[in-house]
Design an enzyme around this catalytic site. Structure first.
Site, PDB file in Angstrom:
ATOM      1  N   SER A 114       0.816  -1.223   0.000  1.00 12.62           N
ATOM      2  CA  SER A 114       0.000   0.000   0.000  1.00 12.62           C
ATOM      3  C   SER A 114       0.846   1.268   0.000  1.00 12.62           C
ATOM      4  CB  SER A 114      -0.911   0.010   1.227  1.00 12.62           C
ATOM      5  OG  SER A 114      -1.607   1.238   1.277  1.00 12.62           O
ATOM      6  N   THR A 126      -8.431  -1.810   2.451  1.00 12.38           N
ATOM      7  CA  THR A 126      -8.258  -2.310   1.099  1.00 12.38           C
ATOM      8  C   THR A 126      -8.695  -3.769   1.096  1.00 12.38           C
ATOM      9  OG1 THR A 126      -6.669  -2.551  -0.701  1.00 12.38           O
ATOM     10  CG2 THR A 126      -5.763  -2.730   1.526  1.00 12.38           C
ATOM     11  N   LYS A 128     -13.351  -4.395   2.423  1.00 15.19           N
ATOM     12  CA  LYS A 128     -14.253  -3.267   2.133  1.00 15.19           C
ATOM     13  C   LYS A 128     -15.735  -3.627   2.291  1.00 15.19           C
ATOM     14  CE  LYS A 128     -11.255  -0.964  -1.239  1.00 15.19           C
ATOM     15  NZ  LYS A 128     -11.231  -0.339  -2.567  1.00 15.19           N
ATOM     16  N   GLU A 153     -23.431   8.186   1.570  1.00 16.85           N
ATOM     17  CA  GLU A 153     -24.290   7.717   0.473  1.00 16.85           C
ATOM     18  C   GLU A 153     -23.525   6.788  -0.478  1.00 16.85           C
ATOM     19  OE1 GLU A 153     -25.852  10.957  -1.860  1.00 16.85           O
ATOM     20  OE2 GLU A 153     -26.665   9.548  -3.338  1.00 16.85           O
ATOM     21  N   GLY A 158     -14.973  -4.990 -11.925  1.00 21.02           N
ATOM     22  CA  GLY A 158     -14.548  -5.303 -10.557  1.00 21.02           C
ATOM     23  C   GLY A 158     -14.940  -4.180  -9.607  1.00 21.02           C
ATOM     24  N   ALA A 180     -13.363  -1.442  -8.623  1.00 21.11           N
ATOM     25  CA  ALA A 180     -13.128  -0.067  -9.089  1.00 21.11           C
ATOM     26  C   ALA A 180     -14.163   0.324 -10.143  1.00 21.11           C
ATOM     27  CB  ALA A 180     -11.713   0.044  -9.659  1.00 21.11           C
ATOM     28  N   TYR A 205      -2.028   3.745 -12.033  1.00 17.52           N
ATOM     29  CA  TYR A 205      -1.049   4.837 -11.923  1.00 17.52           C
ATOM     30  C   TYR A 205       0.377   4.312 -11.919  1.00 17.52           C
ATOM     31  CZ  TYR A 205      -1.739   3.376  -7.104  1.00 17.52           C
ATOM     32  OH  TYR A 205      -1.877   2.612  -5.980  1.00 17.52           O
ATOM     33  N   GLY A 254      -4.357   7.121 -13.298  1.00 20.60           N
ATOM     34  CA  GLY A 254      -5.075   7.055 -12.021  1.00 20.60           C
ATOM     35  C   GLY A 254      -4.429   7.825 -10.882  1.00 20.60           C
TER      36      GLY A 254
HETATM   37  P1  NAP Z   1     -10.780  -6.265  -9.324  1.00 17.07           P
HETATM   38  O1  NAP Z   1     -11.980  -6.054  -8.487  1.00 17.07           O
HETATM   39  O2  NAP Z   1      -9.910  -7.434  -9.087  1.00 17.07           O
HETATM   40  O3  NAP Z   1     -11.270  -6.288 -10.858  1.00 17.07           O
HETATM   41  C1  NAP Z   1     -10.350  -6.603 -11.881  1.00 17.07           C
HETATM   42  C2  NAP Z   1     -11.019  -6.380 -13.238  1.00 17.07           C
HETATM   43  O4  NAP Z   1     -10.020  -6.648 -14.255  1.00 17.07           O
HETATM   44  C3  NAP Z   1     -12.184  -7.341 -13.523  1.00 17.07           C
HETATM   45  O5  NAP Z   1     -13.124  -6.698 -14.335  1.00 17.07           O
HETATM   46  C4  NAP Z   1     -11.491  -8.467 -14.286  1.00 17.07           C
HETATM   47  O6  NAP Z   1     -12.354  -9.188 -15.158  1.00 17.07           O
HETATM   48  C5  NAP Z   1     -10.493  -7.683 -15.116  1.00 17.07           C
HETATM   49  N1  NAP Z   1      -9.384  -8.520 -15.551  1.00 17.07           N
HETATM   50  C6  NAP Z   1      -8.377  -8.994 -14.787  1.00 17.07           C
HETATM   51  N2  NAP Z   1      -7.553  -9.746 -15.533  1.00 17.07           N
HETATM   52  C7  NAP Z   1      -8.060  -9.756 -16.794  1.00 17.07           C
HETATM   53  C8  NAP Z   1      -7.664 -10.350 -18.017  1.00 17.07           C
HETATM   54  N3  NAP Z   1      -6.557 -11.118 -18.118  1.00 17.07           N
HETATM   55  N4  NAP Z   1      -8.421 -10.149 -19.126  1.00 17.07           N
HETATM   56  C9  NAP Z   1      -9.539  -9.370 -19.048  1.00 17.07           C
HETATM   57  N5  NAP Z   1      -9.967  -8.776 -17.918  1.00 17.07           N
HETATM   58  C10 NAP Z   1      -9.232  -8.971 -16.804  1.00 17.07           C
HETATM   59  O7  NAP Z   1      -9.799  -5.005  -9.245  1.00 17.07           O
HETATM   60  P2  NAP Z   1     -10.206  -3.480  -8.923  1.00 17.07           P
HETATM   61  O8  NAP Z   1     -10.104  -3.244  -7.477  1.00 17.07           O
HETATM   62  O9  NAP Z   1     -11.458  -3.199  -9.635  1.00 17.07           O
HETATM   63  O10 NAP Z   1      -8.983  -2.686  -9.599  1.00 17.07           O
HETATM   64  C11 NAP Z   1      -8.849  -2.613 -11.013  1.00 17.07           C
HETATM   65  C12 NAP Z   1      -7.709  -1.660 -11.360  1.00 17.07           C
HETATM   66  O11 NAP Z   1      -8.020  -0.337 -10.934  1.00 17.07           O
HETATM   67  C13 NAP Z   1      -6.390  -2.031 -10.707  1.00 17.07           C
HETATM   68  O12 NAP Z   1      -5.368  -1.892 -11.668  1.00 17.07           O
HETATM   69  C14 NAP Z   1      -6.217  -0.996  -9.607  1.00 17.07           C
HETATM   70  O13 NAP Z   1      -4.868  -0.693  -9.356  1.00 17.07           O
HETATM   71  C15 NAP Z   1      -6.913   0.209 -10.225  1.00 17.07           C
HETATM   72  N6  NAP Z   1      -7.419   1.128  -9.178  1.00 17.07           N
HETATM   73  C16 NAP Z   1      -6.903   2.390  -9.138  1.00 17.07           C
HETATM   74  C17 NAP Z   1      -7.370   3.276  -8.171  1.00 17.07           C
HETATM   75  C18 NAP Z   1      -6.809   4.673  -8.116  1.00 17.07           C
HETATM   76  O14 NAP Z   1      -6.965   5.346  -7.084  1.00 17.07           O
HETATM   77  N7  NAP Z   1      -6.200   5.164  -9.157  1.00 17.07           N
HETATM   78  C19 NAP Z   1      -8.361   2.886  -7.274  1.00 17.07           C
HETATM   79  C20 NAP Z   1      -8.888   1.586  -7.353  1.00 17.07           C
HETATM   80  C21 NAP Z   1      -8.390   0.708  -8.330  1.00 17.07           C
HETATM   81  P3  NAP Z   1     -13.161 -10.502 -14.635  1.00 17.07           P
HETATM   82  O15 NAP Z   1     -14.371  -9.989 -13.896  1.00 17.07           O
HETATM   83  O16 NAP Z   1     -13.475 -11.222 -15.869  1.00 17.07           O
HETATM   84  O17 NAP Z   1     -12.203 -11.243 -13.720  1.00 17.07           O
END
Ligand code: NAP
Length: 288
Positions: free
Chosen positions: A22, A69, A73, A85, A135, A137, A230, A251
Site C-alpha cells: 500500500s 483495502t 471493504k 451515500e 470489478g 473499481a 497509476y 489514475g
Molecule cells: P478487481 O476487483 O480485481 O477487478 C479486476 C477487473 O479486471 C475485472 O473486471 C477483471 O475481469 C479484469 N481482468 C483482470 N484480468 C483480466 C484479463 N486477463 N483479461 C480481461 N480482464 C481482466 O480489481 P479493482 O479493485 O477493480 O482494480 C482494477 C484496477 O483499478 C487495478 O489496476 C487498480 O490498481 C486500479 N485502481 C486504481 C485506483 C486509483 O486510485 N487510481 C483505485 C482503485 C483501483 P473478470 O471480472 O473477468 O475477472
C-alpha cells in the site's frame, strides 16, 4: 519517512490482506507532515474475515480512523454506525473515521475518480461512456458516472455475469452489460465519448496485458481515454491512445483525491487539494 511521535500522537492506518504494497502510509504521512498534524499512519495487516475484531481493537486502542483495502471493504459495511451515500451505494467502505466510539464509514473511490475527471476538464454528464472491467473499481466509477448523469455507461467485461451483476445495481438503466471482445468494442467505440480502463490489465506487477489495442482505431480522436492504473504512469493503453491523439488521464490524480478526502474525514477538516497535490506529486512520481 521519519515521523515524530509524542504521547498524544493520534493513530491512523490502512488495513488489508495483503497490505505491504500500500502507498497509503507514504501518502498520508506526507500530508500529515505538510499540515503539521500530530498523527501517524501505518500499514496494519488484518487477515481476511477479521474486520470485526480489528474494528473493536481500533476503537479500544483509540485509533482516529483507518482505510481499508482488499478484502475488507464489503465486510465493514454492516459494522458501521453510519454510512455515507456512496458507501451505501457501492456496498463497500474504504475509509472509517472513529469519533466518540462510533465508526463512520465512507467510500471515496467514485468521488476521487469523478474529481480527477473534472480536474482534467472532463464532465461526464450527458456522455456515452465505455468502461472496461466490472470489478470493485469499475463498480464505484460506473455508479458515480450514472449518479452524475452520464447518458449511458457500457460495462465491458471478460466475465459477462459480473457485468450483468453490476448493471443490476443501477435501477435507472444507465449501466448496460457488454462483452470485452474486439467485435463488441468495434461496435460501441465509434459512438463513445469517454473510454475508461478499470481492469488490472497493464498494471505493474500484473503479467496480463491487452492482447490487441487496435480497438482504439474505432474511437474518435476527440474522445478522452482514462486508465485507473497509476503504476506505470503510462500504460500501453494510454501510450497507444496518446499516439493516436487522444487526451489521456492516468489514475494518479484519483489516488491523490481519494487520499485527501480520507484525511478530511479522519481529521474533520477541509484541505486545500491543489496545494496538497503539489506536495504529493514529487513523492509519488519522483523525477527519473
Ligand atoms: P478487481 O476487483 O480485481 O477487478 C479486476 C477487473 O479486471 C475485472 O473486471 C477483471 O475481469 C479484469 N481482468 C483482470 N484480468 C483480466 C484479463 N486477463 N483479461 C480481461 N480482464 C481482466 O480489481 P479493482 O479493485 O477493480 O482494480 C482494477 C484496477 O483499478 C487495478 O489496476 C487498480 O490498481 C486500479 N485502481 C486504481 C485506483 C486509483 O486510485 N487510481 C483505485 C482503485 C483501483 P473478470 O471480472 O473477468 O475477472
Amino acid at each position: 519517512m521519519q515521523v515524530e511521535l509524542t504521547n498524544a500522537t493520534k493513530k491512523l492506518c490502512v488495513i488489508g490482506d495483503p497490505v505491504g504494497h500500500s502507498k497509503s502510509p507514504l501518502i498520508q504521512n506526507t500530508m500529515l507532515k505538510a499540515l503539521g498534524l500530530d498523527y501517524i499512519y501505518m500499514a496494519q495487516y488484518v487477515p481476511r474475515g477479521q474486520a470485526a475484531q480489528w474494528l473493536q481493537a481500533a476503537k479500544t486502542a483509540g485509533y482516529a480512523g483507518f482505510n481499508a483495502t482488499m478484502p475488507h471493504k464489503v465486510d465493514l459495511v454492516p459494522l458501521m454506525d453510519a454510512l455515507d451515500e456512496d458507501a451505501r451505494l457501492y456496498g463497500a467502505v474504504n475509509t472509517v473515521a472513529i469519533r466518540d466510539g462510533k465508526a463512520l464509514g465512507y467510500n471515496t473511490d467514485g468521488r476521487g475518480f469523478y474529481q480527477s475527471l473534472l480536474d482534467a476538464g472532463i464532465d461526464p454528464a450527458g456522455r456515452n461512456v465505455v468502461i472496461l472491467g466490472a470489478g470493485g473499481a469499475a463498480k464505484s466509477v460506473a455508479l458515480k458516472l450514472a449518479q452524475q448523469k452520464a447518458d449511458a455507461v457500457h460495462i465491458c467485461n471478460r466475465t459477462h455475469s459480473k457485468a450483468e451483476e453490476l448493471c443490476a445495481l443501477d435501477p435507472g438503466g444507465v449501466l448496460r452489460p457488454a462483452a470485452m471482445d474486439h467485435d463488441t468494442l468495434a461496435r460501441l467505440l465509434p459512438d463513445a465519448q469517454l473510454l475508461i480502463n478499470c481492469t488490472s490489465l497493464g498494471m505493474a506487477g500484473v503479467e496480463a496485458q491487452f492482447d490487441d489495442l487496435s480497438f482504439l482505431d474505432a474511437l474518435p480522436q476527440s474522445v478522452p481515454v482514462c486508465d485507473l492504473i497509476y503504476a506505470p504512469p503510462e500504460t500501453l493503453l494510454l501510450e497507444q491512445a496518446r499516439l493516436r491523439g487522444h487526451q489521456t488521464l492516468n489514475g494518479l490524480n484519483m489516488l491523490m483525491c481519494q487520499a485527501i478526502f480520507a484525511l478530511e474525514h479522519f481529521t474533520d477538516t477541509t484541505i486545500d487539494a491543489q496545494a496538497m497535490k503539489t506536495v504529493l506529486k514529487p513523492v509519488l512520481s519522483p523525477a527519473p
